[in-house]
Design a protein around this motif. Structure first.
Motif, PDB file in Angstrom:
ATOM      1  N   THR A 184       7.642  19.652 -16.071  1.00 36.64           N
ATOM      2  CA  THR A 184       8.389  18.416 -15.376  1.00 36.64           C
ATOM      3  C   THR A 184       7.789  18.333 -13.857  1.00 36.64           C
ATOM      4  OG1 THR A 184      10.508  19.125 -16.464  1.00 36.64           O
ATOM      5  CG2 THR A 184      10.687  17.870 -14.261  1.00 36.64           C
ATOM      6  N   LEU A 185       7.360  17.015 -13.686  1.00 34.33           N
ATOM      7  CA  LEU A 185       6.613  16.959 -12.450  1.00 34.33           C
ATOM      8  C   LEU A 185       7.348  15.765 -11.391  1.00 34.33           C
ATOM      9  CD1 LEU A 185       3.158  16.295 -13.772  1.00 34.33           C
ATOM     10  CD2 LEU A 185       4.001  18.499 -12.857  1.00 34.33           C
ATOM     11  N   PRO A 186       7.146  16.191 -10.169  1.00 33.42           N
ATOM     12  CA  PRO A 186       7.803  15.120  -9.458  1.00 33.42           C
ATOM     13  C   PRO A 186       7.107  13.502  -9.517  1.00 33.42           C
ATOM     14  CG  PRO A 186       6.511  16.311  -7.900  1.00 33.42           C
ATOM     15  CD  PRO A 186       6.386  16.948  -9.598  1.00 33.42           C
ATOM     16  N   LEU A 196       0.853  -1.183  -0.070  1.00 32.67           N
ATOM     17  CA  LEU A 196      -0.089   0.002  -0.030  1.00 32.67           C
ATOM     18  C   LEU A 196       0.657   1.261  -0.014  1.00 32.67           C
ATOM     19  CD1 LEU A 196      -1.841  -2.311   2.059  1.00 32.67           C
ATOM     20  CD2 LEU A 196      -3.386  -0.549   1.795  1.00 32.67           C
ATOM     21  N   ALA A 197       0.913   1.731  -1.244  1.00 30.60           N
ATOM     22  CA  ALA A 197       1.482   3.007  -1.403  1.00 30.60           C
ATOM     23  C   ALA A 197       0.798   4.438  -0.941  1.00 30.60           C
ATOM     24  CB  ALA A 197       2.206   3.210  -2.614  1.00 30.60           C
ATOM     25  N   PHE A 198       0.402   4.532   0.365  1.00 23.39           N
ATOM     26  CA  PHE A 198      -0.804   5.441   0.901  1.00 23.39           C
ATOM     27  C   PHE A 198      -0.172   6.812   0.199  1.00 23.39           C
ATOM     28  CE2 PHE A 198      -2.475   8.089   4.113  1.00 23.39           C
ATOM     29  CZ  PHE A 198      -3.927   7.822   3.786  1.00 23.39           C
ATOM     30  N   ASP A 199       0.824   7.124   0.288  1.00 20.89           N
ATOM     31  CA  ASP A 199       1.456   8.509   0.158  1.00 20.89           C
ATOM     32  C   ASP A 199       1.086   8.855  -1.587  1.00 20.89           C
ATOM     33  OD1 ASP A 199       2.570   8.935   2.492  1.00 20.89           O
ATOM     34  OD2 ASP A 199       4.531   9.069   1.811  1.00 20.89           O
ATOM     35  N   ASP A 200       1.097   8.036  -2.391  1.00 24.03           N
ATOM     36  CA  ASP A 200       0.556   8.106  -3.829  1.00 24.03           C
ATOM     37  C   ASP A 200      -0.688   7.564  -4.289  1.00 24.03           C
ATOM     38  OD1 ASP A 200       3.048   9.160  -4.465  1.00 24.03           O
ATOM     39  OD2 ASP A 200       4.203   7.559  -4.152  1.00 24.03           O
ATOM     40  N   VAL A 209       3.477   9.600 -10.767  1.00 30.31           N
ATOM     41  CA  VAL A 209       3.661  10.923 -10.921  1.00 30.31           C
ATOM     42  C   VAL A 209       2.658  11.784 -10.317  1.00 30.31           C
ATOM     43  CG1 VAL A 209       4.102  12.510 -12.881  1.00 30.31           C
ATOM     44  CG2 VAL A 209       4.641  10.068 -13.362  1.00 30.31           C
ATOM     45  N   ASP A 210       3.161  12.843  -9.704  1.00 27.78           N
ATOM     46  CA  ASP A 210       2.376  13.775  -8.862  1.00 27.78           C
ATOM     47  C   ASP A 210       2.042  14.940  -9.631  1.00 27.78           C
ATOM     48  OD1 ASP A 210       1.088  15.404  -7.267  1.00 27.78           O
ATOM     49  OD2 ASP A 210       2.336  14.820  -5.674  1.00 27.78           O
ATOM     50  N   TRP A 211       0.715  15.044 -10.111  1.00 29.14           N
ATOM     51  CA  TRP A 211       0.065  16.318 -10.950  1.00 29.14           C
ATOM     52  C   TRP A 211      -0.452  17.334 -10.103  1.00 29.14           C
ATOM     53  CZ3 TRP A 211      -0.459  16.371 -16.576  1.00 29.14           C
ATOM     54  CH2 TRP A 211       0.014  15.493 -17.241  1.00 29.14           C
ATOM     55  N   ASN A 220      -5.017  13.429  -9.963  1.00 34.67           N
ATOM     56  CA  ASN A 220      -3.928  14.083 -10.005  1.00 34.67           C
ATOM     57  C   ASN A 220      -2.711  13.023  -9.680  1.00 34.67           C
ATOM     58  OD1 ASN A 220      -4.577  16.799 -10.229  1.00 34.67           O
ATOM     59  ND2 ASN A 220      -5.784  16.874  -8.203  1.00 34.67           N
ATOM     60  N   TYR A 221      -2.792  11.740 -10.218  1.00 41.82           N
ATOM     61  CA  TYR A 221      -1.669  10.896 -10.303  1.00 41.82           C
ATOM     62  C   TYR A 221      -1.716  10.279 -11.620  1.00 41.82           C
ATOM     63  CZ  TYR A 221      -0.584  11.387  -5.461  1.00 41.82           C
ATOM     64  OH  TYR A 221       0.103  11.917  -4.137  1.00 41.82           O
TER      65      TYR A 221
END
Length: 352
Positions: A189-191, A161-165, A209-211, A302-303
């Motif tokens: 360019t995105l993080p 579980l990648a909760f942050d993402d 990818v965080d949008w 947004n990801y």
């Protein structure tokens, strides 16, 4: 730690998906009996044009061909048999797709695909490795397992579980995580964060990818464009300045897919993927060294998610990884929608 703390909620607990137990000869015989019964049901349903019934039996075959059957052959290091199973998985996927589109796929191609599955997969395996018939009984040919090796042991798979993402996916053990960047189709360019793992069956990665800052970055680019050009409009030199974030989002999955296709590998499948009514893209590639890559691409809230597994020649498809992607809400609960989710459109109601 980006894993969910075990006590947060029962829904966030790490769930063991499957072990890697050895598959015995008795287990294999039971699988063959299940396959024979299911394939007979498929053929009968196709003859009656009862495609919904046929799809249910195809699902049984796919479960067998994607689960214990490839492990039986792989643990005995018989690559030719593993390849037959993999061909069976591909044929069953195409057959199921044809049955889901019976309004524009005539009955004859469906019947032909069913017959080809029996001949190219079931009969091919039987002719090489087994003998006998339904009356006298089936058995393995003498010497098939003369060089049988010890079963291959792999790491235990579990749901990470990648909760942050805001996603979860099946991995063989704890993945390695590193920060990265990603350039969108419009040059923003995105993080990003990349999760990777590997075992004896292949390598696996999931990129998130965080949008969230994409709109602000597009607006900055718009302002810089206007300052540089004066935002000339009309005449012979129309301005091109605008905030293109919505176009960037709508084309995000296609842009990511194009990046995979640019590698130059042979494309063996390019089509839709669906997870919880979120529609994405699925790609399969045959690489120059004989390995195979299986990728899925989704955009959700947004990801941008890009998952990819690469298996060495002769290895079975990465079923646990490919079918393990889920999207999570702010509480870590899996999200599934009642109707299709489309980027930039109103979010549909969630399935309860």
């Amino acid at each position: 730690m980006r894993r969910i703390v075990a006590g947060l909620a029962a829904a966030l607990a790490v769930q063991v998906v499957a072990g890697q137990e050895d598959i015995s000869l008795e287990d294999y015989a039971a699988l063959m009996e299940s396959n024979q019964e299911a394939l007979g049901a498929v053929e009968a349903a196709v003859d009656a044009a009862a495609y919904q019934d046929a799809r249910r039996s195809v699902a049984i075959l796919r479960r067998n061909f994607q689960g214990r059957l490839p492990r039986f052959w792989f643990s005995r290091e018989l690559a030719d048999a593993v390849e037959i199973v993999r061909d069976g998985v591909d044929r069953l996927a195409r057959l199921e797709e044809m049955m889901s589109r019976t309004w524009d796929v005539p009955e004859m191609p469906v019947r032909q695909a069913t017959e080809e599955f029996r001949g190219a997969v079931c009969d091919a395996c039987h002719n090489v490795y087994r003998e006998g018939d339904g009356e006298s009984g089936f058995r393995f040919r003498e010497g098939v397992f003369a060089l049988e090796a010890a079963p291959v042991r792999t790491r235990e798979w579990s749901q990470y579980l990648a909760f942050d993402d805001r996603f979860s996916i099946n991995f063989p053990g704890e993945p390695t995580i590193h920060e990265a960047t990603y350039v969108t189709g419009y040059g923003i360019t995105l993080p990003a964060r990349v999760y990777t793992a590997e075992d004896d069956f292949g390598t696996y990665s999931a990129t998130a990818v965080d949008w969230h800052e994409a709109n602000e970055l597009h607006e900055r680019a718009n302002e810089a464009c206007q300052a540089a050009t004066g935002d000339l409009r009309g005449g012979d030199n129309p301005g091109i300045c605008a905030n293109h974030v919505e176009r960037d989002i709508r084309g995000a999955t296609l842009h990511a897919a194009f990046g995979l296709l640019q590698r130059g590998s042979e494309v063996t499948f390019f089509g839709p993927a669906t997870e919880g009514q979120n529609e994405g893209i699925r790609i399969q590639l045959l690489n120059e060294d004989g390995s195979r890559s299986f990728a899925s691409i989704f955009w959700h809230e947004n990801y941008l998610y890009i998952t990819e597994a690469t298996t060495p020649p002769g290895m079975p498809p990465p079923v646990l990884f490919a079918n393990g992607m889920n999207f999570l809400d702010e509480y870590g609960i899996r999200i599934a929608y009642d109707t299709p989710y489309v980027p930039t459109f109103p979010v549909p109601s969630r399935r309860r």
